[in-house]
Design a protein around this motif. Structure first.
Motif, short mmCIF file in Angstrom:
data_model
loop_
_atom_site.label_atom_id
_atom_site.label_comp_id
_atom_site.label_asym_id
_atom_site.label_seq_id
_atom_site.Cartn_x
_atom_site.Cartn_y
_atom_site.Cartn_z
N HIS A 109 56.85 85.79 17.57
CA HIS A 109 55.99 84.72 17.17
C HIS A 109 55.46 84.09 18.22
O HIS A 109 54.21 83.49 18.23
N GLN A 144 66.81 87.36 15.25
CA GLN A 144 65.99 86.04 15.37
C GLN A 144 65.42 85.95 16.81
O GLN A 144 64.41 85.62 16.90
N GLY A 195 57.63 78.30 15.04
CA GLY A 195 58.53 79.39 14.50
C GLY A 195 59.53 79.90 15.79
O GLY A 195 60.39 80.15 15.58
N THR A 196 58.90 79.83 16.88
CA THR A 196 59.67 80.37 18.20
C THR A 196 60.68 79.53 18.25
O THR A 196 62.04 79.81 18.64
N VAL A 251 62.17 88.24 16.80
CA VAL A 251 61.22 87.41 16.03
C VAL A 251 60.64 86.14 16.85
O VAL A 251 59.47 86.22 16.67
N ALA A 252 61.67 85.65 17.39
CA ALA A 252 60.90 84.34 18.09
C ALA A 252 59.98 84.84 19.22
O ALA A 252 58.94 84.36 19.45
N MET A 270 63.48 79.97 15.50
CA MET A 270 64.06 81.28 15.69
C MET A 270 65.02 81.40 17.05
O MET A 270 66.28 81.68 16.92
N HIS A 304 62.61 93.84 15.30
CA HIS A 304 63.01 93.08 14.11
C HIS A 304 63.31 94.22 12.70
O HIS A 304 64.38 94.05 12.33
#
Length: 126
Positions: free
Chosen positions: A52, A45, A60-61, A48-49, A64, A24
């Protein structure tokens, strides 16, 4: 072979090591220089997913992964030496196995979530 920013090469190393948080940071540094680059933002993204998901933020997963899926579509089938068909297939797989009826689980309950299979990314010649 193209000359990509050093952070892009480092992204592949860190992603394949499973260090999605660092991914990230690497991608964000590049994306901040060109915010119109949705390819970088899509990879950011996705990273990040996965991060998460590793600590139970299922909602959030999902969010993203959906955004990553959308951002990467225009760059198919291959961009910057990355086979996006493999990446998009992985995102679709994640969206399929991630539970729709769970938003968050505590870290102690992570094992009740379906495990994501590993994805290894490789830089190919254009």
């Amino acid at each position: 072979m193209n000359d990509y920013p050093i952070e892009y090469y480092q992204f592949f190393i860190k992603f394949n090591e499973g260090d999605y948080y660092t991914c990230h940071d690497l991608l964000e540094d590049m994306w901040m220089e060109d915010k119109s680059n949705l390819f970088l933002k899509g990879l950011l993204q996705m990273s990040v997913a996965i991060h998460h998901y590793s600590y139970g933020n299922v909602k959030g997963t999902r969010l993203m992964m959906r955004v990553a899926h959308e951002y990467l579509q225009p760059y198919r089938p291959k961009h910057w030496g990355l086979d996006l068909e493999t990446v998009i297939e992985y995102i679709e797989y994640c969206l399929f196995i991630i539970p729709d009826d769970v938003d968050k689980v505590s870290f102690s309950e992570i094992e009740r979530l379906p495990a994501l299979r590993p994805l290894f990314l490789y830089l190919e010649d254009d």
